[in-house]
Design a protein around this motif. Structure first.
Motif, short mmCIF file in Angstrom:
data_model
loop_
_atom_site.label_atom_id
_atom_site.label_comp_id
_atom_site.label_asym_id
_atom_site.label_seq_id
_atom_site.Cartn_x
_atom_site.Cartn_y
_atom_site.Cartn_z
N GLU A 184 0.50 7.94 -11.75
CA GLU A 184 0.61 7.12 -12.36
C GLU A 184 0.16 5.86 -11.37
OE1 GLU A 184 -0.05 6.67 -14.90
OE2 GLU A 184 -0.31 8.85 -15.28
N VAL A 185 1.19 6.30 -10.01
CA VAL A 185 1.11 5.12 -9.39
C VAL A 185 0.40 4.79 -8.26
CG1 VAL A 185 3.31 3.27 -8.09
CG2 VAL A 185 3.26 4.74 -9.88
N GLU A 210 8.75 4.14 -2.62
CA GLU A 210 9.66 4.31 -3.30
C GLU A 210 10.64 5.11 -3.39
OE1 GLU A 210 10.39 0.61 -4.64
OE2 GLU A 210 8.79 0.57 -5.10
N ALA A 250 6.43 11.14 -4.16
CA ALA A 250 7.36 10.28 -4.69
C ALA A 250 8.88 10.87 -5.57
CB ALA A 250 5.80 9.69 -6.29
N GLU A 251 9.03 9.76 -6.49
CA GLU A 251 10.45 9.88 -6.76
C GLU A 251 9.79 11.93 -8.01
OE1 GLU A 251 13.52 8.47 -10.10
OE2 GLU A 251 11.69 7.35 -10.31
N ASP A 296 5.14 10.26 -11.42
CA ASP A 296 5.20 8.60 -10.26
C ASP A 296 3.92 8.40 -9.50
OD1 ASP A 296 6.87 7.16 -11.82
OD2 ASP A 296 8.77 8.26 -10.48
N SER A 304 7.45 15.66 -4.85
CA SER A 304 8.21 15.04 -6.17
C SER A 304 9.25 15.28 -5.57
CB SER A 304 8.23 15.88 -7.50
OG SER A 304 9.35 15.13 -8.02
#
Length: 399
Positions: A64-65, A122, A56-57, A61, A103
């Motif tokens: 949490e996502v 994303e 993720a970014e 993220d 990350s």
């Protein structure tokens, strides 16, 4: 809690055939994350001891996502529910399958481990997209057919365009409206009324890849050409702030930039915040100032007036603040800054998606995606102070 629909949208079904990358591009709330979580969980259950990368970014993220979010793996898991080991940053299933989180801020962390599968969420927002993707490709080396699922809202960054053109990619698209049954009543109607037909709406709701605006001052190719990951030592750093227009506003845009030894400006960070109270955004500005050991805050005061420096100095009484006031239109102020990019006198130390989206959609009307370009405003003030006005303190009230 809504359950996954019995019949999924075709775009959310794993493609058939021999593919290496499944690129699922869709609007906000279209079900991309749910599709990714379902694919990872089902794959982990079907093949014991599978090794999976979740990218993720940021690490926040990823957790949490992708893991704990409403549509994350742990929320949708059925059967053998995985457990997240926070200290080791990994998700472990009872059958031995394991997923590690990574990350885009740290591409080098993908050196060493190896995987069968990867889920990249994303990608259009990743801090170092190309470097992270490259490191991931070297790590996808287990099994007979390593595969990666990319779920993202489209942004016309070079990596996404390259993936779309790759023969090993299966591209699927999904609109926010395709997931209407799982969205709040009235959401689609409100979004269509406000953003329907706009460039922002086509990108964020319809999942379209929107290319650069033809009359924009900046292009993505130009920004990509001046991007560098590790800037040289900097001699001067400013935090430029486009503060809220009123005390009740809830966003503040801040751009951090410095000057290297060759006289080039380096954009270091997009420190913008949303949903913050006046004290909240002032604290964010001071944190950015201290984090980057900046020399000065440059704050526009056209709307906020004396409230802006007063708010900042209520947090730090000795904060060096220069107030600037615009006397020309946004486009006229931005033109000389865009020329600096053309001359190779500005670099970006990383990827700043929201800022760069505004830059590439900012034209003579002074708008970006139909809105005031607040991040661009802050960028213009920063680079004006650093490069266009080099007479000591940034005396740019009349710009």
């Amino acid at each position: 809690m809504r359950l996954w629909p019995i019949e999924r949208h075709p775009a959310q079904e794993e493609p058939e055939g021999d593919w290496r990358v499944w690129l699922l591009m869709g609007g906000r709330g279209s079900g991309k994350t749910r599709a990714g979580a379902e694919w990872v969980h089902e794959s982990a259950l079907q093949a014991p001891r599978l090794r999976i990368a979740l990218v993720a970014e940021t690490l926040g993220d990823a957790r949490e996502v992708m893991i704990d979010g409403v549509s994350g793996i742990c929320r949708i898991a059925r059967g053998q529910r995985p457990e997240f080991e926070a200290s080791r940053r990994r998700l472990v299933w009872p059958n031995g399958s394991m997923a590690q989180i990574f990350s885009s801020e740290d591409p080098e962390s993908l050196r060493g481990p190896q995987f069968h599968l990867a889920w990249c969420d994303e990608l259009g927002k990743w801090r170092h997209p190309q470097e992270t993707w490259d490191m991931l490709q070297f790590a996808l080396r287990l099994g007979e057919r390593p595969q990666a699922l990319v779920t993202t809202t489209p942004r016309p960054i070079p990596l996404l365009r390259a993936l779309m053109a790759d023969r090993g990619t299966v591209l699927k698209r999904i609109k926010t409206a395709d997931n209407a049954r799982n969205l709040a009543a009235g959401f689609l109607e409100a979004m269509a009324e406000r953003y329907g037909g706009t460039r922002l709406g086509r990108q964020e709701l319809d999942g379209e890849m929107i290319t650069d605006r033809q009359d924009a001052l900046w292009s993505r190719d130009r920004i990509e050409a001046v991007r560098q990951r590790l800037p040289a030592p900097l001699s001067r750093i400013v935090v430029a702030v486009d503060p809220p227009a009123t005390a009740s506003s809830q966003s503040c845009c801040g751009i951090v930039a410095g000057l290297d030894g060759a006289g080039r400006a380096v954009v270091l960070a997009d420190a913008s915040v949303t949903g913050a109270s006046p004290a909240g955004w002032a604290n964010a500005v001071v944190r950015a100032f201290r984090r980057f050991d900046a020399d000065r805050v440059v704050a526009e005061v056209n709307q906020g007036g004396e409230m802006v420096p007063a708010m900042l100095r209520s947090i730090d009484a000795v904060l060096p603040v220069t107030m600037v006031r615009a006397t020309r239109g946004k486009f006229l102020r931005a033109e000389p800054v865009a020329a600096l990019y053309e001359q190779g006198r500005v670099t970006h130390a990383g990827s700043f998606p929201e800022l760069e989206d505004q830059m590439c959609d900012f034209g003579p009307d002074g708008l970006s995606s139909g809105r005031s370009p607040d991040r661009v405003d802050a960028l213009v003030w920063a680079l004006t102070a650093l490069v266009l006005d080099r007479r000591g303190e940034p005396k740019i009230r009349g710009v």
